[in-house]
Design an enzyme around this catalytic site. Structure first.
Site, mmCIF file in Angstrom:
data_model
loop_
_atom_site.group_PDB
_atom_site.id
_atom_site.type_symbol
_atom_site.label_atom_id
_atom_site.label_comp_id
_atom_site.label_asym_id
_atom_site.label_seq_id
_atom_site.Cartn_x
_atom_site.Cartn_y
_atom_site.Cartn_z
ATOM 1 N N LEU A 42 0.824 -1.210 0.000
ATOM 2 C CA LEU A 42 0.000 0.000 0.000
ATOM 3 C C LEU A 42 0.863 1.267 0.000
ATOM 4 O O LEU A 42 1.691 1.461 0.894
ATOM 5 C CB LEU A 42 -0.915 -0.003 1.231
ATOM 6 C CG LEU A 42 -1.885 1.163 1.312
ATOM 7 C CD1 LEU A 42 -2.940 1.065 0.224
ATOM 8 C CD2 LEU A 42 -2.518 1.241 2.686
ATOM 9 N N ASP A 43 0.649 2.133 -0.985
ATOM 10 C CA ASP A 43 1.359 3.416 -1.095
ATOM 11 C C ASP A 43 2.868 3.261 -1.226
ATOM 12 O O ASP A 43 3.617 4.209 -0.964
ATOM 13 C CB ASP A 43 1.037 4.326 0.118
ATOM 14 C CG ASP A 43 -0.448 4.609 0.233
ATOM 15 O OD1 ASP A 43 -1.160 4.489 -0.779
ATOM 16 O OD2 ASP A 43 -0.896 4.950 1.335
ATOM 17 N N GLU A 44 3.326 2.078 -1.626
ATOM 18 C CA GLU A 44 4.769 1.846 -1.718
ATOM 19 C C GLU A 44 5.218 1.589 -3.156
ATOM 20 O O GLU A 44 6.375 1.276 -3.395
ATOM 21 C CB GLU A 44 5.162 0.632 -0.844
ATOM 22 C CG GLU A 44 4.942 0.810 0.645
ATOM 23 C CD GLU A 44 6.050 1.597 1.323
ATOM 24 O OE1 GLU A 44 6.897 2.171 0.627
ATOM 25 O OE2 GLU A 44 6.039 1.642 2.566
#
Lengths: 299, 299, 299, 299
Positions: D243-245
């Site tokens: 997530l969000d990486e």
């Protein structure tokens, strides 16, 4: 969407029924802030936001903008204005006291290019531009669909040099009919007569597609390309009778390089134009701008 | 600190003994990149960085800058230059092949204000400006201490309109003695004669304290203040015989508002001037700039 | 150069002998501005600059910073402070009344990297940072030459984890001896004990080499590189006992791309660090910052 | 307006019928550019734009993007691809050769907030985003009017944690039916399963409303407010299962101060989000992005 906006504006008016704005300019001297704040305190108003500036503490001009919350403002407003004339007289003030719930009415003038118009409509729909867009006037038909799609009246008034005066007569009549407070030239590609300008002092906001005073006049992107500049810009200003010489409200720029041809400059420029104009209109709507000697103080 | 820099420059030269830069401009046509890359491959050179641009794929001008790593470059350089003339002739190229280990020699001209000089000295000391600062010439004495403190020769040559030609003769002699490659006008407040400029084409870098072409000429901050601009800028450009009209290398701006008086504008401006000039000089030093028809391609 | 600065500071003190700054925070309610401005008017003070902010007009906290010109301020200051306690009591104010001519004394802490120190010294020499740099403390010797070259005392106090408390004792003694008002950590690479921090609340300004809260802790540029960010930043903040979690004063960023390796990021970063720290220190020196619940109001 | 766009896209396809893009990554070594440019020259292709980058000239990875003009590209394309496999094999290349006239098909996923969708539609209508918007999928109805008003199919597929797999099945079916090349999450507020992500590697572009890696996860503006940051940002990235990486494509920021509450941050943020996402999508559409080890090279 228009229904959504109507909700927003109704809500805005309710939330701001006791909110007022006081703008003052006068010769600087001790005691001004004291007099104004005593006045507001007397009416039980709470100062929410206050900005001031003086060109020179000794012999200069003093400017202040105060936003305040005052219980029962509607009832008190007339009396407050009456009372304030005494202070104003003592300090030789130019001033205005504006209730926030009276949302300003805007007319937008447009030609073929719609990006500035669309940015304003967008900000307006999203509730970020608290104005009533009373009408849009175009000297071309391009804008009709998007404008009427939002239930805003659109007037098509073809224009050119020869018929300038008749055209402006129609426009002025419409501005009067709709009780317009501010005129936004959203890439309106016609020059206004001095008569039109004189009838609307500090009320006409233009966007010029260059970083003024560079490239005053026509075809700024072409000239920026020829000069090989590394930044291009846009300038929003009040219209006066000196072409592109009115008081600057806002400017911004974007970085470009040798790869940008004139078309690319125009594309990049459109994005600057729309945000610069939107900011200028918003500040005007919020009574944040005072014009002084062909410059703006933006609070 | 000078010792530290000497270490840095020695280290730089060693690290870059096989590094070369090829700059080419010629009429665009298919086969240019192929010819150049075959040439480099023949000499076993690895292309490290390559940038190209064409004003127009059909009938335009093609520009390329290639940085390459070539084993035994020192030994091969003469032969490579010799061989490249054949390709150059075929494609009508203007070109240069520069070994990176030959660090360029710079002369800095300065008057009373030192901020641009100090930025350059700083970048130079920290190893970010890989040039040899051969000498500093001032028409005032202000810079002497800081320059001599870094063991750089400082020449005080007072200058004014009347003695311009004698002054420039001395300067040209010094530039020749020190084998200077680039002249940086770091807020040098004297106008150069066309003779001086003609002797140093695309080798003199100036910093103008405005966002050109706005406020060409003298006292730009005063005029920016009078006009009420919301952004101020600085421009670095090559010097030609049209005042402030030479090819722009770099520009930048800072946001200002009504509170800024002329002095504040100057302070803010100094910070833009120093970074804009430093970037322009760095790009020149790294052979990143090609001048074409009074514009720069900056790779 | 030091002589030049002494002239500047003397001139600054003379020009500002009647200039004062009033900082106030208290629960918001009507009448605060009125009370303060009446107070100032009573002492014949002219308000030059005034900024205010309220977290919430109903039940929030009110903040104001006023800069004023008051004839014979030196003579009146004690009485004014005495009198203001009455207003302060009535409105439950925290406040300070500072004469501008009393220039603040700064200590700069530094390790090996000098770019932040040099920016501060430069701003100081050019008269843009109106502080007295009382001393510089380094846990390495790198800064000695440049500091002593400006006739500023330099103290070399080696430091490491084991001897932290003895080191800080020496430092605290020096801060006391020199009557230091503000401590600037200009890339000082040692952690401070809670005792040291507690002794200097809202007086220690640090520069962190990342855009906090991204990359809290060590090696931020390495981690920014690993994450592939497109912007890098720097953050100046007051030091508290939560590492990198103190109130943020100022932040800025620069654009980077895939070509930047860790070393390039560090070079670009240095330029952001030095300007961000310089701005934060300047705002502190000018009494522009109020700390409230781990945030800053910067007027 | 749709008619206008159809004209534009037809015109674009005609203008670009001979335009191709070659993307290559492989272990760095001498001879790569030579081999590629010989190949292109053999097919009489003229290189219009070329960008390259190497993580390390010795033992690193080499990346290049070439845009070229090749007469009769349609006829030659199959043969060229066939022939290029030989070069690719020799240098262990990953590569793609894309004809520009084959405009990419995009699906836009949206929830309630429409600002990012509207920016994309706007850029698309003005001809700045040369993609075919094949369909819009919303888990709310808010977007229907504006989407269908432009004659783009809108699919309302309500979604929540419980029915995630059924929802995605429908979505995947639609993506297949419309032959979608790229999926844009324009503030789509649902998490995707690893199955969905795995089915679309480096094809899903998200906009995160913070300056990643600061404020990963939910409610970034609230947390930015709590931390008292002086800049807020937005990040566009490819979606991976962390997530969000995922690999960051583009980031930008805006300056804020203590006066901004959470709502103001959101308003300011919307403007950054929309331009950051639009740039990322444009670069993807133009084959400018290569993903390498969770980072992007953006040419």
């Amino acid at each position: 969407m228009n229904a959504y906006f109507k909700d927003q504006i109704t809500q805005f008016k309710q939330q701001n029924q006791n909110r007022g704005r006081l703008l003052v300019s006068c010769p600087d001297q001790p005691g001004i802030v004291s007099a104004i704040s005593n006045f507001l305190f007397y009416y039980n108003a709470n100062i929410i936001e206050s900005s001031q500036y003086s060109t020179n503490p000794e012999g200069g001009v003093f400017f202040i903008r105060i936003e305040f919350e005052c219980p029962l403002l509607k009832e008190k407003a007339a009396e407050m204005k009456q009372k304030f004339t005494e202070i104003a007289a003592k300090f030789s003030m130019e001033w205005s006291l504006t209730p926030v719930y009276k949302v300003k009415k805007a007319a937008i003038f447009v030609s073929k290019e719609l990006h500035c118009l669309q940015e304003l409509l967008w900000e307006w729909q999203s509730g970020d531009l608290m104005t009533e867009i009373a009408l849009v006037i175009g000297n071309h038909e391009e804008a009709r669909d998007v404008v009427e799609g939002l239930n805003i009246p659109f007037y098509y008034i073809p224009a050119n040099k020869e018929i300038r005066e008749q055209v402006e007569e129609k426009q002025l009549q419409l501005l009067q009919d709709y009780e317009v407070d501010v005129i936004v030239l959203a890439r309106y590609m016609q020059i206004l007569t001095s008569r039109f300008v004189a009838a609307n002092p500090n009320k006409i906001i233009n966007i010029h597609h260059s970083f003024l005073p560079a490239f005053i006049g026509a075809r700024p992107y072409e000239r920026a390309y020829d000069r090989g500049v590394k930044l291009i810009g846009a300038t929003s200003h009040y219209v006066t009778n000196d072409l592109d010489e009115g008081p600057i409200i806002e400017q911004d720029i974007a970085r470009v390089d040798h790869r940008a041809n004139v078309d690319t400059l125009k594309k990049i420029g459109r994005s600057i134009e729309r945000s610069v104009l939107a900011r200028a209109v918003k500040w005007h709507i919020e009574d944040r701008i005072i014009v002084h000697q062909n410059k703006t103080i933006v609070f």
